[in-house]
Design a protein around this motif. Structure first.
Motif, short mmCIF file in Angstrom:
data_model
loop_
_atom_site.label_atom_id
_atom_site.label_comp_id
_atom_site.label_asym_id
_atom_site.label_seq_id
_atom_site.Cartn_x
_atom_site.Cartn_y
_atom_site.Cartn_z
N SER A 66 0.81 -1.22 0.00
CA SER A 66 0.00 0.00 0.00
C SER A 66 0.84 1.27 0.00
O SER A 66 0.37 2.32 -0.43
CB SER A 66 -0.94 0.00 1.22
OG SER A 66 -0.18 -0.01 2.42
N TRP A 67 2.08 1.18 0.47
CA TRP A 67 2.91 2.39 0.54
C TRP A 67 3.59 2.72 -0.80
O TRP A 67 4.21 3.75 -0.93
CB TRP A 67 3.98 2.24 1.63
CG TRP A 67 4.91 1.09 1.43
CD1 TRP A 67 6.01 1.04 0.62
CD2 TRP A 67 4.83 -0.18 2.06
NE1 TRP A 67 6.61 -0.19 0.69
CE2 TRP A 67 5.91 -0.96 1.58
CE3 TRP A 67 3.96 -0.76 2.99
CZ2 TRP A 67 6.13 -2.27 1.99
CZ3 TRP A 67 4.18 -2.05 3.41
CH2 TRP A 67 5.25 -2.80 2.90
N GLU A 68 3.44 1.86 -1.79
CA GLU A 68 4.06 2.11 -3.10
C GLU A 68 3.14 3.02 -3.93
O GLU A 68 2.55 2.60 -4.92
CB GLU A 68 4.32 0.79 -3.83
CG GLU A 68 5.48 -0.02 -3.25
CD GLU A 68 6.83 0.57 -3.63
OE1 GLU A 68 6.88 1.51 -4.46
OE2 GLU A 68 7.85 0.09 -3.10
N GLN A 69 3.03 4.26 -3.50
CA GLN A 69 2.12 5.19 -4.16
C GLN A 69 2.55 5.54 -5.59
O GLN A 69 1.73 5.88 -6.44
CB GLN A 69 2.01 6.47 -3.33
CG GLN A 69 1.50 6.25 -1.91
CD GLN A 69 0.08 5.74 -1.88
OE1 GLN A 69 -0.72 6.04 -2.75
NE2 GLN A 69 -0.25 4.94 -0.86
N ALA A 70 3.86 5.48 -5.85
CA ALA A 70 4.36 5.92 -7.16
C ALA A 70 4.34 4.81 -8.21
O ALA A 70 4.64 5.07 -9.37
CB ALA A 70 5.78 6.48 -7.01
N PHE A 71 3.99 3.58 -7.81
CA PHE A 71 4.04 2.47 -8.75
C PHE A 71 2.91 2.57 -9.77
O PHE A 71 1.75 2.76 -9.43
CB PHE A 71 3.94 1.14 -8.00
CG PHE A 71 3.86 -0.06 -8.90
CD1 PHE A 71 4.99 -0.49 -9.59
CD2 PHE A 71 2.67 -0.74 -9.07
CE1 PHE A 71 4.92 -1.59 -10.42
CE2 PHE A 71 2.60 -1.85 -9.90
CZ PHE A 71 3.73 -2.27 -10.57
N THR A 72 3.27 2.44 -11.04
CA THR A 72 2.28 2.44 -12.12
C THR A 72 2.25 1.06 -12.76
O THR A 72 3.21 0.65 -13.41
CB THR A 72 2.62 3.49 -13.19
OG1 THR A 72 2.68 4.78 -12.58
CG2 THR A 72 1.58 3.49 -14.30
#
Length: 247
Positions: A66-72
């Protein structure tokens, strides 16, 4: 093996405890190298997250903390938001990966099939099934903490999964797809119920099985299934296998 402990303990005390633990496992303490190091308390709050990055399994499934906000994610990806917690199942273990890949293959050709996840742990397989197109998902576990974690994860992923501690023998309906990623001994004990809860024409996949345990597990499930039951495939990753059966 990395272990953290209160820095107030004397190194000699830690080494003695480690030696005793190794001896219980049948290992000679002198054959194992032990290294002690100090880390500042504040580092532990985030350092463990370095070991959990977005992980691709199969063709489409991605496990994303959940903390991987920048992952696309790539186009057409099936993304599961999942953080490591109290219940087994983050996708990193070989057996979980094998089961996820099996589910992806089965639901690609049997969209809308009902799914039963026996021993759901974190709910990773149930959630993946729901997102991959299962037509109704039931997840059970005999650990109430796992059921709580599974429910939290289903809410986090916005899917509907019927989760409970109901014993397998008490479930009323079979499913077209059944997956059980648990221990070999438990699979053997539950063999008859696993077969009974696999609908006619359905598929059952079991894992949590070491290579050397595969024949015993397969024998139990084949015996429980009778003449119309057959082994369809066996997949291996490292020391672990997945066995799939069907009518």
């Amino acid at each position: 093996l990395r272990v953290s402990y209160d820095g107030a303990l004397a190194p000699a005390e830690v080494e003695a405890a480690a030696a005793a633990g190794l001896a219980e496992l049948g290992l000679e303490p002198h054959a194992v190298t032990t290294a002690l190091s100090e880390r500042a308390d504040e580092a532990w709050a985030t350092a463990w997250k370095e070991h959990f990055r977005p992980l691709q399994l199969g063709r489409r499934v991605w496990i994303v903390p959940s903390w991987e906000q920048a992952f696309t994610p790539p186009a057409q990806a099936c993304v599961l938001t999942l953080d490591p917690g109290m219940a087994f199942g983050t996708g990193q273990h070989e057996t979980t990966a094998l089961c996820l890949e099996w589910l992806e293959r089965e639901l690609a050709t049997h969209a809308g099939a009902r799914l039963l996840d026996v021993g759901c742990g974190s709910g990773i397989l149930a959630i993946a099934g729901a997102k991959l197109g299962a037509g109704g998902v039931v997840a059970i576990d005999n650990d109430p903490d796992a059921v709580t974690v599974c429910r939290e994860n289903t809410r986090l992923n916005g899917v509907t999964v019927a989760t409970s501690t109901t014993p397998l023998a008490e479930l009323p309906d079979p499913a077209e797809l059944v997956v059980a990623n648990i221990l070999a001994e438990t699979l053997i004990t539950l063999a008859a119920e696993l077969v009974r809860h696999t609908a006619p024409g359905g598929r059952l996949a079991v894992s949590g099985v070491l290579v050397e345990q595969a024949d015993a597990v397969a024998a139990a499930l084949l015996a429980a299934g009778g003449e119309t039951w057959r082994r369809l495939e066996q997949q291996r990753r490292g020391s672990w296998v997945l066995l799939a059966f069907g009518r």
